[in-house]
Design an enzyme around this catalytic site. Structure first.
Site, PDB file in Angstrom:
ATOM      1  N   ASP A 240     -14.199 -57.562 -61.102  1.00 51.21           N
ATOM      2  CA  ASP A 240     -13.015 -58.381 -60.893  1.00 51.21           C
ATOM      3  C   ASP A 240     -11.970 -57.454 -60.275  1.00 51.21           C
ATOM      4  O   ASP A 240     -12.071 -56.222 -60.378  1.00 51.21           O
ATOM      5  CB  ASP A 240     -12.513 -59.010 -62.196  1.00 51.21           C
ATOM      6  CG  ASP A 240     -11.606 -60.212 -61.896  1.00 51.21           C
ATOM      7  OD1 ASP A 240     -11.128 -60.331 -60.748  1.00 51.21           O
ATOM      8  OD2 ASP A 240     -11.369 -61.036 -62.793  1.00 51.21           O
TER       9      ASP A 240
HETATM   10  C1  BGC Z   1      -9.468 -63.181 -60.712  1.00 53.49           C
HETATM   11  C2  BGC Z   1     -10.780 -63.537 -60.035  1.00 53.49           C
HETATM   12  C3  BGC Z   1     -10.566 -63.638 -58.551  1.00 53.49           C
HETATM   13  C4  BGC Z   1      -9.978 -62.330 -58.043  1.00 53.49           C
HETATM   14  C5  BGC Z   1      -9.734 -62.299 -56.555  1.00 53.49           C
HETATM   15  C6  BGC Z   1      -8.811 -61.982 -60.095  1.00 53.49           C
HETATM   16  O1  BGC Z   1      -7.534 -61.827 -60.595  1.00 53.49           O
HETATM   17  O2  BGC Z   1      -9.689 -62.970 -62.087  1.00 53.49           O
HETATM   18  O3  BGC Z   1     -11.286 -64.750 -60.547  1.00 53.49           O
HETATM   19  O4  BGC Z   1     -11.751 -63.980 -57.907  1.00 53.49           O
HETATM   20  O5  BGC Z   1      -8.741 -62.104 -58.692  1.00 53.49           O
HETATM   21  O6  BGC Z   1      -8.676 -63.099 -56.197  1.00 53.49           O
END
Ligand code: BGC
Length: 702
Positions: free
Chosen positions: A235
């Site tokens: 993530d």
């Molecule tokens: C989120 C993810 C997301 C990523 C990219 C993170 O803060 O938890 O679900 O895909 O950001 O935007």
């Protein structure tokens, strides 16, 4: 590139450490580096689960300001699950895959499959359900649909990211049994049944280690047990050091320090990796496994194939699918006076109250936010359906925070009223209309990434407003748009007519109108429990939310309805509940085992009859109840369901198969799955608490 697979083996020998690192980390917010020397393009990623996100600047979460990146806005995944129609997940996946391709994307960052553990989690709207079987049933077709289009799906957030509060630090302690039976099945289905290409490591810690550094999750379970052959992507900002992530099995590092403006060359898989190799802490070959995994993605999505699907954006077909899903996602919770469906010919003056009648939701919620060509609000849907024949007036009723910038409303709102004035105005006007529809609930100031709600109440004093309004208009239709359960106790007893839907996407306003006026018969069912009050729901009843450093999932396998059943707590509305304008009866149950190519299956048959006056669909739900009492089990667990359309008066037979493996439980003593022989019951019903038929059967000893 010709013969990429042959070329792949050679590549490993030729790539420098810098090149290996660039293949395995972000060099912009949503792109890996690729390898220009060998003609390998970057992997381009995009959120998200219910639409392809707008283009952002390369190094900042700020719009790139383009005019060609608006995309179809589908309903969010909780709404998708409310349809109880997995075929719609497949069709939505196909559309998303096509849009991702048309936008030049290789990996779509979704679906989110975390189990809904608490009504407060800010991202519940992005997840499917409190139930692992229902979640798995949707995840698989969704991923297959996406991946058929030459795009990798990335199932997230692996694992146990069940709260947003403190998500980047909190450590989750959960029993092995609950882990296996509740929190992992959807990920496992994504890997084994859908062949998902990407898995996103979660922010939180599990048993002490960050999920992106967690070799138990990433190596032991994901790769060794499930045979995962794709890439593990962190993530954004989920990596905390090079060695930990590299050794634990993380393949691609994304988003490190993105909020602090850290440069991409300072990533752990860049600078820190180089240092670790120079200091002899890691061998240069430590990246080979990752490079191989990354290169296999290129092959699987056909990056070098001349006939890779090109995709298409904003096709009329996509909007049609968005509308079909939004229709089936609407759940009729109560219709005691048969106020619904409304009759256009009986209305002269219709009053609509509430901010969600005019609010657009696409542009909120966090990383799943979207730029969409349009979003039909409920009020717009109703106005376009009724035309000039009915006088429609909208008033706010309550004072909500303004919409995020970038959204506009086409309704002239007049002078802003104070909360007290709004309430008085609503009460006065409600007396004189022929029909009153309240459209309130939550919005993305509450259902959003990065924070949880602080309570389960409706915001903006809606409880007071609803209580007062229902006193003067007990026939008022209440529509709640919300991505999580809300406490209804202040007014539910005086409310006769209640609809709930999660965010319905760009066609949501039309879909809601069609249901309100009976063009479409509602057929959604709750994918989660609506507790009466927050303290009734398991994590809160046990005081195990949000935890401090560590949160203990002491409720174990008793998540959602499994807890309410066992604890004898009556919810406002149970899991699986959802009415229709018609009624359905169930008869002639039968069960039998059948051996097939994939093993033995227990088939449950019964006849369902539409006993009402409307054509409509019913979802037949099958729950398993273990009567042996030898192993602790939930009172019932969903093991099958089928949505069936029936004309008024029509009867059809339904046959639902339950594979043998569905009878297993995780045996902690023996550290493996096990099946308890003996007496069971299959409960066939219209909801988890509306069981119509009970069929005993035995599992013979092996
Ligand atoms: C989120 C993810 C997301 C990523 C990219 C993170 O803060 O938890 O679900 O895909 O950001 O935007």
């Amino acid at each position: 590139m010709k013969d990429f697979s042959k070329h792949k083996a050679e590549l490993l020998k030729d790539l420098t450490l810098e090149e290996k690192s660039a293949l395995c980390r972000g060099v912009t917010l949503f792109e890996t580096g690729g390898c220009p020397r060998f003609g390998i393009p970057p992997l381009r990623m995009s959120d998200g689960p219910h639409g392809v996100r707008e283009e952002l600047q390369k190094d900042r979460f700020v719009s790139a300001g383009r005019t060609d990146d608006a995309s179809t806005y589908f309903c969010t995944l909780l709404a998708l699950a409310s349809t109880w129609n997995p075929n719609l997940a497949y069709r939505m996946g196909q559309c998303l895959g096509q849009e991702a391709r048309a936008r030049g994307k290789d990996i779509l960052l979704g679906p989110g499959v975390n189990i809904i553990r608490t009504p407060l989690c800010g991202r519940n709207f992005e997840y499917f359900s409190e139930d692992p079987f229902l979640t798995s049933s949707f995840v698989v077709p969704y991923i297959i649909g996406v991946q058929e289009q030459g795009v990798g799906a990335c199932v997230k957030h692996f694992a146990l990211n069940n709260q947003e509060l403190n998500r980047k630090r909190v450590n989750v302690e959960v029993s092995e049994r609950a882990l296996r039976e509740i929190y992992l099945p959807a990920f496992e289905a994504a890997v084994r049944e859908a062949g998902v290409i990407g898995v996103m490591g979660a922010y939180n810690r599990f048993r002490g280690d960050y999920c992106c550094h967690n070799s138990y999750l990433l190596r032991k379970i994901l790769r060794e047990e499930w045979g995962f052959r794709g890439v593990v992507i962190s993530d954004w900002d989920g990596v905390h050091d090079a060695e930990g992530a590299i050794l634990a099995g993380l393949d691609i590092e994304m988003g490190t320090g993105c909020d602090e403006g850290l440069s991409f060359s300072e990533y752990y898989y860049a600078k820190h990796l180089r240092h670790a190799v120079e200091q002899g802490k890691l061998p240069i070959s430590c990246m080979d496994e990752k490079v191989q995994n990354v290169l296999s993605v290129y092959e699987r999505i056909g990056i070098f194939e001349p006939n890779r699907p090109k995709g298409r954006m904003n096709a009329a077909k996509h909007r049609q699918v968005a509308r079909e899903i939004a229709r089936e996602a609407i759940v009729l919770l109560k219709n005691e006076r048969s106020v619904l469906p409304l009759r256009k010919d009986r209305l002269k003056r219709l009053l609509i109250i509430g901010d969600n009648a005019i609010r657009r939701h696409a542009n909120g919620g966090g990383s799943s936010r979207l730029k969409t060509p349009y979003e039909v609000t409920p009020l717009e849907g109703i106005l376009s359906f009724l035309g000039a024949d009915v006088e429609v007036e909208w008033i706010p009723g309550y004072v909500a925070t303004p919409e995020p910038t970038g959204t506009t409303t086409s309704i002239p709102l007049g002078r802003t009223l104070s909360p007290v004035e709004s309430l008085a105005q609503a009460l006065e006007k409600a007396k004189f209309a022929d029909g009153v529809i309240y459209i309130g609930g939550l919005n993305h100031d509450f259902d959003r990434e990065g924070s949880d709600r602080t309570d389960m109440n409706l915001p903006y004093d809606q409880d007071l407003l609803l209580s007062e309004l229902l006193r003067v208009r007990p026939d008022m239709v209440v529509v709640l748009i919300a991505g999580s359960p809300v406490d209804l106790s202040a007014w539910i007893d005086s409310c006769s007519t209640l609809l709930w839907t999660c965010y319905g996407g760009m066609e949501g306003g039309h879909a809601l109108t069609e249901v309100l006026f009976g063009v479409v018969n509602p057929c959604g069912k709750l994918p989660l429990t609506f507790p009466r009050k927050l303290s009734d729901s398991p994590a809160h009843a046990l005081g195990e939310y949000p935890g401090k450093e560590t949160v203990h999932y002491r409720e174990g396998i008793l998540v959602g309805y499994r807890y309410f059943d066992r604890a004898g707590v009556v919810p406002s509305f149970p899991f699986g509940h959802g009415l229709s304008y018609s009624t359905f009866s169930y008869s002639s149950p039968k069960v039998y085992w059948e051996a097939g190519k994939t093993g033995i299956t227990l088939y449950v048959n019964c006849t369902v009859t539409n006993t009402g006056n409307y054509n409509g669909a019913e979802t037949i739900q099958v729950y398993l109840s273990d009567k042996n009492g030898k192993v602790f089990k939930p009172e019932k667990e969903l093991k099958g369901f089928f949505k069936m359309f029936l004309k008024a008066g029509e009867s059809k037979q339904v046959s639902i198969g339950i594979p043998y493996r569905e009878f297993r439980y995780y045996d902690e003593d023996r550290e493996c799955w096990n099946i308890q022989s003996g007496s069971y019951e299959l409960l066939i019903g219209s909801s988890s608490r509306d069981i119509r038929l009970t069929i005993p059967f035995d599992i013979p000893p092996r």
